[in-house]
Design an enzyme around this catalytic site. Structure first.
Site, short mmCIF file in Angstrom:
data_model
loop_
_atom_site.label_atom_id
_atom_site.label_comp_id
_atom_site.label_asym_id
_atom_site.label_seq_id
_atom_site.Cartn_x
_atom_site.Cartn_y
_atom_site.Cartn_z
N LEU A 1 74.74 -17.73 -1.24
CA LEU A 1 72.96 -18.07 -0.26
C LEU A 1 73.72 -19.16 0.45
O LEU A 1 74.24 -19.91 0.44
CB LEU A 1 72.55 -18.14 -1.72
CG LEU A 1 71.19 -18.87 -2.04
CD1 LEU A 1 70.40 -17.67 -1.30
CD2 LEU A 1 70.62 -19.66 -2.78
N ARG A 51 69.00 -6.92 -10.84
CA ARG A 51 69.13 -7.54 -10.02
C ARG A 51 70.36 -5.64 -9.05
O ARG A 51 69.63 -5.39 -7.55
CB ARG A 51 70.45 -8.13 -9.60
CG ARG A 51 70.34 -9.05 -7.97
CD ARG A 51 71.41 -10.30 -7.73
NE ARG A 51 70.63 -11.04 -8.90
CZ ARG A 51 70.01 -11.97 -8.40
NH1 ARG A 51 68.97 -12.01 -7.92
NH2 ARG A 51 69.65 -12.74 -9.33
N SER A 111 54.57 -15.04 8.50
CA SER A 111 54.34 -15.86 10.28
C SER A 111 55.71 -15.27 10.93
O SER A 111 55.60 -15.46 12.51
CB SER A 111 54.00 -17.42 9.64
OG SER A 111 55.42 -17.76 9.92
N ASN A 112 56.76 -15.94 10.99
CA ASN A 112 58.02 -15.48 11.48
C ASN A 112 58.01 -13.65 11.80
O ASN A 112 58.66 -13.17 13.15
CB ASN A 112 59.59 -15.94 10.65
CG ASN A 112 59.30 -17.13 10.66
OD1 ASN A 112 60.13 -17.67 11.62
ND2 ASN A 112 59.65 -17.70 9.46
N HIS A 154 66.91 -19.24 7.44
CA HIS A 154 66.21 -20.21 6.35
C HIS A 154 65.88 -22.35 6.81
O HIS A 154 66.04 -22.36 8.10
CB HIS A 154 68.16 -20.96 6.28
CG HIS A 154 67.75 -21.84 4.38
ND1 HIS A 154 67.44 -22.07 3.05
CD2 HIS A 154 68.20 -22.70 3.85
CE1 HIS A 154 67.84 -22.66 2.55
NE2 HIS A 154 67.94 -23.60 3.56
N ARG A 209 64.32 -13.18 -2.64
CA ARG A 209 64.84 -12.82 -3.63
C ARG A 209 67.13 -12.70 -3.09
O ARG A 209 66.83 -12.59 -2.36
CB ARG A 209 64.58 -11.05 -3.88
CG ARG A 209 63.67 -10.60 -4.17
CD ARG A 209 62.47 -11.46 -4.76
NE ARG A 209 63.41 -10.88 -6.33
CZ ARG A 209 63.95 -11.56 -7.42
NH1 ARG A 209 62.97 -12.54 -7.59
NH2 ARG A 209 64.74 -11.19 -8.64
C1 GAR Z 1 60.13 -19.93 5.97
O1 GAR Z 1 59.76 -21.22 6.18
C2 GAR Z 1 61.68 -20.05 6.47
O2 GAR Z 1 62.95 -20.15 6.74
C3 GAR Z 1 61.71 -19.56 4.64
O3 GAR Z 1 60.55 -19.12 4.08
C4 GAR Z 1 59.22 -19.21 4.54
C5 GAR Z 1 58.45 -17.95 5.32
O4 GAR Z 1 57.43 -17.57 5.86
N1 GAR Z 1 62.82 -18.60 4.35
C6 GAR Z 1 63.53 -19.61 3.30
O5 GAR Z 1 63.25 -20.65 2.62
C7 GAR Z 1 64.80 -18.57 2.59
N2 GAR Z 1 65.63 -19.07 2.05
P1 GAR Z 1 56.65 -16.98 6.22
O6 GAR Z 1 56.53 -15.68 5.45
O7 GAR Z 1 54.99 -17.31 7.11
O8 GAR Z 1 57.53 -16.24 7.69
#
Ligand code: GAR
Length: 210
Positions: free
Chosen positions: A144, A65, A13-14, A109, A91
């Protein structure tokens, strides 16, 4: 024209929000590839629908990794990006990988860093009794969910919130925050002052949502 490679692991979605704003606002940038560590990431279809090349680098098909990071860097570098965006990319990346893209890799984040790095950010924020929550866009450094903060979005915690309802409110804020921060990068409006990110024209690097 800056070349952007976006890394995803899931829903995307982002990614969708970034593509929309990039097109609507005619950024001096182009998303040249979307890469995923998961073949079934729904976001890959979002990219394909937008005519953007995709590739999968499956972490399970690499011995460790380091081998995964090397394969991922090769896949990224094939598109010669100026900017790499982690967009729900789940990851942990090794130091060498992070150094390779130092100063040109951003992450979003779902917490107000430095609080709640890692997973389950919304549940932990509720358990801690936080009255506000939010999201952070930052440059990626080896630690991280750390690194110079480009922008943060703040949302209220509401009575009766569940981790899911709070996550939905934060995600809607991310969809405004991340494209805003990326636009600043592609317009060369960010500079590093020690460990801090400064917007060269003085734009507010905080967004507040009621
Ligand atoms: C989002 O909320 C992003 O902030 C989070 O995963 C989601 C992805 O949503 N990222 C993390 O937690 C990274 N540490 P999306 O696939 O719908 O964009």
């Amino acid at each position: 024209m800056k070349r952007i490679v976006i890394l995803i692991s899931g829903r995307g979605s982002n990614l969708e929000a970034l593509l929309r704003r990039c097109a609507d606002e005619a950024w001096p940038a182009r998303v040249v590839a979307v890469l995923s560590n998961k073949a079934d990431a729904a976001g890959l279809a979002v990219a394909t629908a937008a005519g953007i090349p995709t590739a999968v680098v499956d972490h399970r098909q690499h011995a460790d990794r380091g081998a995964f990071d090397t394969a991922l860097a090769e896949a990224i570098d094939a598109f010669s990006p100026d900017l790499v965006l982690l967009s729900g990319f789940m990851r942990i990346l090794g130091d060498a990988f992070v150094q390779r893209y130092a100063g040109r890799m951003l992450n979003v984040h779902p917490s107000l860093l430095p609080a709640f790095t890692g997973l389950h950010t919304h549940r932990r924020a509720l358990e801690a009794g936080c009255q506000v929550a939010g999201a952070t866009v930052h440059f990626v450094t080896p630690a991280l969910d750390h690194g110079p903060i480009v922008a943060q979005a703040v949302v209220p915690v509401q009575a009766g919130d569940s981790p899911e309802s709070l996550a939905a409110r934060v995600l809607a804020a991310e969809h405004v925050l991340y494209p805003t921060a990326v636009r600043w990068f592609v317009q060369d409006q960010l500079c590093l002052d020690g460990g801090r990110v400064v917007h060269t024209a003085g734009a507010a690097q905080s967004l507040f949502f009621a």
